[in-house]
Scaffold this active site. Sequence first.
Site, PDB file in Angstrom:
ATOM      1  N   CYS A   1      -4.959  -2.774   3.054  1.00 21.74           N
ATOM      2  CA  CYS A   1      -4.647  -2.647   4.467  1.00 21.74           C
ATOM      3  C   CYS A   1      -5.824  -2.882   5.411  1.00 21.74           C
ATOM      4  O   CYS A   1      -6.241  -4.006   5.615  1.00 21.74           O
ATOM      5  CB  CYS A   1      -4.006  -1.299   4.718  1.00 21.74           C
ATOM      6  SG  CYS A   1      -3.003  -1.335   6.201  1.00 21.74           S
TER       7      CYS A   1
ATOM      8  N   GLU B   1      -5.721   8.957   7.675  1.00 19.40           N
ATOM      9  CA  GLU B   1      -6.287   8.538   6.381  1.00 19.40           C
ATOM     10  C   GLU B   1      -7.672   9.140   6.154  1.00 19.40           C
ATOM     11  O   GLU B   1      -8.019   9.486   5.021  1.00 19.40           O
ATOM     12  CB  GLU B   1      -6.340   7.014   6.282  1.00 19.40           C
ATOM     13  CG  GLU B   1      -4.955   6.372   6.213  1.00 19.40           C
ATOM     14  CD  GLU B   1      -5.025   4.907   5.845  1.00 19.40           C
ATOM     15  OE1 GLU B   1      -4.578   4.078   6.642  1.00 19.40           O
ATOM     16  OE2 GLU B   1      -5.525   4.589   4.759  1.00 19.40           O
TER      17      GLU B   1
ATOM     18  N   ASN C   1      -6.776   6.575  -1.543  1.00 17.93           N
ATOM     19  CA  ASN C   1      -5.727   5.582  -1.270  1.00 17.93           C
ATOM     20  C   ASN C   1      -6.034   4.436  -2.232  1.00 17.93           C
ATOM     21  O   ASN C   1      -7.025   3.727  -2.038  1.00 17.93           O
ATOM     22  CB  ASN C   1      -5.808   5.137   0.197  1.00 17.93           C
ATOM     23  CG  ASN C   1      -4.653   4.237   0.587  1.00 17.93           C
ATOM     24  OD1 ASN C   1      -3.959   3.707  -0.285  1.00 17.93           O
ATOM     25  ND2 ASN C   1      -4.436   4.071   1.879  1.00 17.93           N
TER      26      ASN C   1
ATOM     27  N   LYS D   1      -9.522   2.604  -1.650  1.00 17.61           N
ATOM     28  CA  LYS D   1      -9.706   2.067  -0.302  1.00 17.61           C
ATOM     29  C   LYS D   1     -11.027   2.529   0.314  1.00 17.61           C
ATOM     30  O   LYS D   1     -11.314   3.733   0.403  1.00 17.61           O
ATOM     31  CB  LYS D   1      -8.542   2.495   0.588  1.00 17.61           C
ATOM     32  CG  LYS D   1      -8.496   1.823   1.959  1.00 17.61           C
ATOM     33  CD  LYS D   1      -7.196   2.194   2.662  1.00 17.61           C
ATOM     34  CE  LYS D   1      -7.045   1.510   4.004  1.00 17.61           C
ATOM     35  NZ  LYS D   1      -5.731   1.870   4.627  1.00 17.61           N
TER      36      LYS D   1
ATOM     37  N   ASN E   1       0.318  -0.982   5.477  1.00 18.10           N
ATOM     38  CA  ASN E   1       1.253  -0.248   6.342  1.00 18.10           C
ATOM     39  C   ASN E   1       0.650  -0.343   7.731  1.00 18.10           C
ATOM     40  O   ASN E   1      -0.306   0.394   8.035  1.00 18.10           O
ATOM     41  CB  ASN E   1       1.339   1.236   5.953  1.00 18.10           C
ATOM     42  CG  ASN E   1       2.076   1.492   4.658  1.00 18.10           C
ATOM     43  OD1 ASN E   1       3.209   1.941   4.662  1.00 18.10           O
ATOM     44  ND2 ASN E   1       1.442   1.221   3.532  1.00 18.10           N
TER      45      ASN E   1
ATOM     46  N   GLU F   1       0.866  -1.186   0.000  1.00 15.02           N
ATOM     47  CA  GLU F   1       0.000   0.000   0.000  1.00 15.02           C
ATOM     48  C   GLU F   1       0.903   1.236   0.000  1.00 15.02           C
ATOM     49  O   GLU F   1       1.971   1.226   0.638  1.00 15.02           O
ATOM     50  CB  GLU F   1      -0.862  -0.015   1.262  1.00 15.02           C
ATOM     51  CG  GLU F   1      -1.653   1.254   1.534  1.00 15.02           C
ATOM     52  CD  GLU F   1      -2.187   1.316   2.975  1.00 15.02           C
ATOM     53  OE1 GLU F   1      -1.474   0.892   3.901  1.00 15.02           O
ATOM     54  OE2 GLU F   1      -3.337   1.784   3.144  1.00 15.02           O
TER      55      GLU F   1
HETATM   56  N1  ING Z   1      -3.103   0.587   8.712  1.00 13.50           N
HETATM   57  C1  ING Z   1      -3.568  -0.155   9.836  1.00 13.50           C
HETATM   58  C2  ING Z   1      -4.281  -1.442   9.474  1.00 13.50           C
HETATM   59  O1  ING Z   1      -5.478  -1.571   9.436  1.00 13.50           O
HETATM   60  C3  ING Z   1      -4.763  -0.158  11.931  1.00 13.50           C
HETATM   61  C4  ING Z   1      -4.369   0.673  10.760  1.00 13.50           C
HETATM   62  C5  ING Z   1      -3.820  -0.970  12.583  1.00 13.50           C
HETATM   63  C6  ING Z   1      -6.035  -0.136  12.337  1.00 13.50           C
HETATM   64  C7  ING Z   1      -4.225  -1.763  13.643  1.00 13.50           C
HETATM   65  C8  ING Z   1      -6.470  -0.929  13.396  1.00 13.50           C
HETATM   66  C9  ING Z   1      -5.552  -1.757  14.063  1.00 13.50           C
HETATM   67  O2  ING Z   1      -3.538  -2.394   9.295  1.00 13.50           O
HETATM   68  C10 ING Z   1      -3.761   0.973   7.604  1.00 13.50           C
HETATM   69  N2  ING Z   1      -3.040   1.716   6.736  1.00 13.50           N
HETATM   70  O3  ING Z   1      -4.934   0.708   7.402  1.00 13.50           O
END
Ligand code: ING
Length: 313
Positions: free
Chosen positions: A172, A146, A110, A127, A197, A47
Amino acid sequence: MSRVITVGGAQMGPIARADSRKAVVDRMLALLDTAHARGCDLVVFPELALTTFFPRWWMESQNEVDSFFESEMPGPDTQPLFDRAREYGIGFYLGYAEKTVEDGETHRYNTSILVDKDSNIVGRYRKVHLPGHAEHEPERPWQHLEKGYFEVGNLGFPVWRTMGGVMGMCLCNDRRWPETFRVMGMQGVEMVMLGYNTPAANAVGPEPFHVRMMHNHITMQAGAYQNGTWVVGVAKAGPEEGCDLMGGSVIVAPSGEIVAQAHTLGDELIVAECDLDECTFNKTTIFNFEAHRRPEHYKIITEQVGAVPPPEE
Ligand code: ING
């Protein structure tokens, strides 16, 4: 009969804020060279693969935010990727920040694209599930903006018949929502590609790393198993601008088994021979949707947004 495609997951290590597009594309070209040497037909990049994960910073200036976006794809910086892939006869998935003008309006998404072996963009995804927040939250150790920098995707979850099968994409946070895989499963998807990410630590609460890595994998394994599809999940990994991003890129079979996994936090190609005909067993038995699904009992999933518990006693 088997329909084997050799798939490369091109995990990338940290990208610094100051790294030029050329420096990043050069790393991607090296991964493409390795993929070619290992006989890949298809390569999946992360991503937002062209820049550092910029939603971690609050930026007042739209011009500064826009410096992380691409207004054309391919553009001068990314054309070498398309040229090298066409020379090798390799298709690829590329995640990037898309700035586009539609009906005179500027939109920012995104985005991921699916490029076939002739370097034609055959698919585009924007996204849908944008995590984090839209406004500056200075108390956080890092931002996750985001919702502020991107619009919610307007293309749904399409699939495309290409590369010898039915291909789908997401990005993601989408992998955490079963609806993502099911909507593509309802279209017969046989391989879902996604980049991510994901910070190794939770910015807002205690959550051990091993639990976060479990979440990373079970979401993709469940999506694969419950929809009879391959899933390729590829990280931007490592210590990036003071924020540790998790690695753990994987290629998951329709059985839900992980058949390839990255073991570093840098630029690393994982490879697997993926027989798309392995999707058939789940799709025609345990997850034969036509025979077993009961949509008349699922309406709440599309008619309601948040959970509504029964009233207190
Ligand atoms: N990153 C993370 C993901 O969903 C996140 C944000 C991490 C949300 C952990 C909730 C828990 O993997 C992106 N870019 O969506």
